[in-house]
Design an enzyme around this catalytic site. Structure first.
Site, mmCIF file in Angstrom:
data_model
loop_
_atom_site.group_PDB
_atom_site.id
_atom_site.type_symbol
_atom_site.label_atom_id
_atom_site.label_comp_id
_atom_site.label_asym_id
_atom_site.label_seq_id
_atom_site.Cartn_x
_atom_site.Cartn_y
_atom_site.Cartn_z
ATOM 1 N N LYS A 116 78.182 -8.998 91.938
ATOM 2 C CA LYS A 116 79.352 -9.875 91.873
ATOM 3 C C LYS A 116 80.310 -9.661 93.042
ATOM 4 C CE LYS A 116 79.234 -10.685 86.898
ATOM 5 N NZ LYS A 116 78.021 -9.936 86.585
ATOM 6 N N GLY A 164 78.426 -10.573 79.158
ATOM 7 C CA GLY A 164 79.668 -10.074 78.582
ATOM 8 C C GLY A 164 79.808 -8.569 78.603
ATOM 9 N N GLU A 274 78.846 -20.891 87.998
ATOM 10 C CA GLU A 274 79.820 -20.864 86.907
ATOM 11 C C GLU A 274 81.233 -20.811 87.465
ATOM 12 O OE1 GLU A 274 78.911 -17.978 83.912
ATOM 13 O OE2 GLU A 274 77.016 -18.984 83.426
ATOM 14 N N GLU A 288 80.618 -16.785 88.954
ATOM 15 C CA GLU A 288 79.372 -16.121 89.293
ATOM 16 C C GLU A 288 78.264 -17.156 89.410
ATOM 17 O OE1 GLU A 288 78.552 -13.342 86.191
ATOM 18 O OE2 GLU A 288 78.037 -14.870 84.726
ATOM 19 N N ASN A 290 74.175 -17.687 88.304
ATOM 20 C CA ASN A 290 73.011 -17.221 87.573
ATOM 21 C C ASN A 290 71.763 -17.723 88.282
ATOM 22 O OD1 ASN A 290 75.037 -17.859 84.849
ATOM 23 N ND2 ASN A 290 74.265 -15.819 85.261
ATOM 24 N N ARG A 292 68.630 -18.131 87.734
ATOM 25 C CA ARG A 292 67.528 -18.319 86.781
ATOM 26 C C ARG A 292 67.808 -19.577 85.964
ATOM 27 N NH1 ARG A 292 70.609 -17.159 82.435
ATOM 28 N NH2 ARG A 292 72.059 -15.414 82.572
ATOM 29 N N VAL A 295 70.136 -20.336 79.292
ATOM 30 C CA VAL A 295 69.906 -20.593 77.873
ATOM 31 C C VAL A 295 70.243 -22.049 77.547
ATOM 32 C CG1 VAL A 295 70.650 -20.021 75.523
ATOM 33 C CG2 VAL A 295 70.332 -18.195 77.206
ATOM 34 N N ARG A 338 73.951 -22.212 69.517
ATOM 35 C CA ARG A 338 73.044 -21.064 69.490
ATOM 36 C C ARG A 338 72.967 -20.522 68.062
ATOM 37 N NH1 ARG A 338 73.700 -17.585 75.054
ATOM 38 N NH2 ARG A 338 74.303 -19.293 76.433
#
Length: 436
Positions: A116, A164, A274, A288, A290, A292, A295, A338
């Site tokens: 980060k 988190g 994000e 940040e 991600n 990949r 979800v 979720r």
């Protein structure tokens, strides 16, 4: 195109990738731990290999065993899914060193954007707005000095990892030292790196992310936003697309910025930028990246009609994106809930919801025994409707139809979120609580 792909994951994302491969005519290899020998993804794949014991470190985090399985079975590529080894540059490099295609970005980009501190530096250079914050903090005294400089409240954040972990809000100097030690210890335990940095804590902000696809031919497309502000302990509970508060002008600015960010680091494959968004000042800040599939990718699929996992595979195989930034449209509204387990147990009754534009991505079946070793997510319930109000009502109906008996879940809580006045209004923030 590949003839065989190994999926280096488990659960619903392994099932999701296998289905995408099946539709592309690609044979699949599943890997599984001793605890997952009866898992659905093992049954669904064309071939399967046990790679170790029930604990992740002995199986799904064992990169050498996974690569050996791919080579033994004649796979040309590995799809890492999310979590586990999906953002580990050493695993990506191991795949490449052994002649396997890693379905994702290169190891250098994974490293740069996964750190980060490094990501903040790169985004600043690219002209992407970042939250005011520190470089890597080497001591509690450095943390205290920087907090005094920017003022409270602040947020301590782990330089590595996600989910988190290693994040602590700090309201005053009195609690900073204890929070620093706790966050650092948690980060060290979760990621093997206790490094922290500090950001100004923005209050009453929204968590909004932009999905990008980038091919090996230099094309980058930003596929609109997902709102992810309904969270608990910095972990997402509900995602929706589009955001209920973004104006067309802000959406365009955010998409342009995300595309610029991806291009600046030479990004390839699916990724997510994000942001934290202040809807009062209409300003957004990079948080940040991600590196990949996320979800929550299904809500983007529902409003764009694109299959993101298929595009991941196509891009890794060298295919060129066959659409540009102005060639796709966002239609209607999608919401994802979720579904998490609160404890282990045996699913003694299982019923999926149905109807038009209702999707449940899961790996459950009646009689399945939920193991205690992995993430608590059992599946993702996704709906799509012409309007946000229609989507909320469709989700309420779908949640009432979903039955997972024998295992305590958060299905009832998700129903309460859908009916919460704050969520219904769209004016909910990252401090959202059920009942607001």
């Amino acid at each position: 195109m590949f003839s065989k792909v190994l999926i280096a994951n488990r659960g619903e994302i392994a099932v999701r990738v296998i289905r995408a491969c099946n539709e592309l005519g690609i044979k699949t290899v599943a890997v599984y731990s001793e605890a997952d020998k009866d898992a659905y993804h093992v049954e669904l794949a064309d071939e399967s290999v046990c790679i170790g014991g029930p604990h992740s470190k002995d199986s799904y985090l064992n990169g050498e065993a996974i690569v050996k399985a791919a080579l033994d079975k004649g796979a040309q590529a590995i799809h890492p899914g999310f979590g586990f080894l999906s953002e580990k540059e050493h695993f990506c490099k191991l795949c490449k060193d052994k002649g396997l295609t890693f379905i994702g970005p290169g190891p250098d980009v994974i490293f740069q954007m996964g750190d980060k501190e490094q990501a903040r530096i790169l985004m600043k250079k690219a002209g992407v707005p970042v939250i005011p914050g520190s470089d890597l903090l080497n001591s509690v005294d450095e943390a205290k000095a920087f907090a005094k400089e920017i003022g409270f409240p602040v947020l301590l954040k782990a330089k590595a990892g996600g989910g988190g972990k290693g994040i602590r809000p700090v309201e005053s100097m009195d609690t900073l030292e204890a929070a620093f030690k706790t966050a650092s210890q948690e980060a060290e335990s979760a990621f093997g790196d206790g490094g922290l940095y500090m950001e100004r804590r923005l209050v009453k902000v929204k968590h909004v992310e932009i999905q990008v696809l980038a091919d090996t031919h230099g094309n980058v497309v930003a596929l609109g936003e997902r709102e992810c502000s309904a969270q608990r302990n910095n972990q997402k509970l509900v995602e929706e697309a589009p955001s209920p508060v973004l104006t067309p002008a802000i959406r365009k600015a955010m998409c342009d910025t995300a595309a610029k960010a991806a291009k600046s680091v030479g990004y390839v494959n699916a990724g997510t930028i994000e942001f934290l968004y202040d809807d009062k000042d209409q300003k957004f800040y990079f948080m940040e990246m991600n590196t990949r599939i996320q979800v929550e990718h299904p809500v983007t699929e529902m409003i764009t009609g694109l299959d993101l996992v298929k595009w991941q595979i196509r891009i890794a195989a060298g295919e060129k994106l066959d659409f540009g930034q102005d060639d796709f449209k966002m239609e209607g509204h999608a919401i994802e809930c979720r579904i998490n387990a609160a404890a282990t147990g045996v699913v003694n009754r299982y019923r999926e919801p149905g109807g038009p534009n209702v999707r449940f991505d899961s790996f459950l079946y009646q009689g399945y025994s939920v193991p205690p070793y992995y993430d608590s997510m059992l599946g993702k319930l996704i709906v799509h409707a012409p309007t946000r109000a229609d989507a909320i009502q469709k989700m309420i109906a779908a949640l009432s139809e979903l039955k997972v008996d024998g295992v305590k879940t958060n299905i009832e809580e998700q129903g309460k979120i859908m009916q919460s006045p704050a969520f219904v209004s769209g004016l909910y923030y990252t401090d959202f609580k059920v009942g607001d």
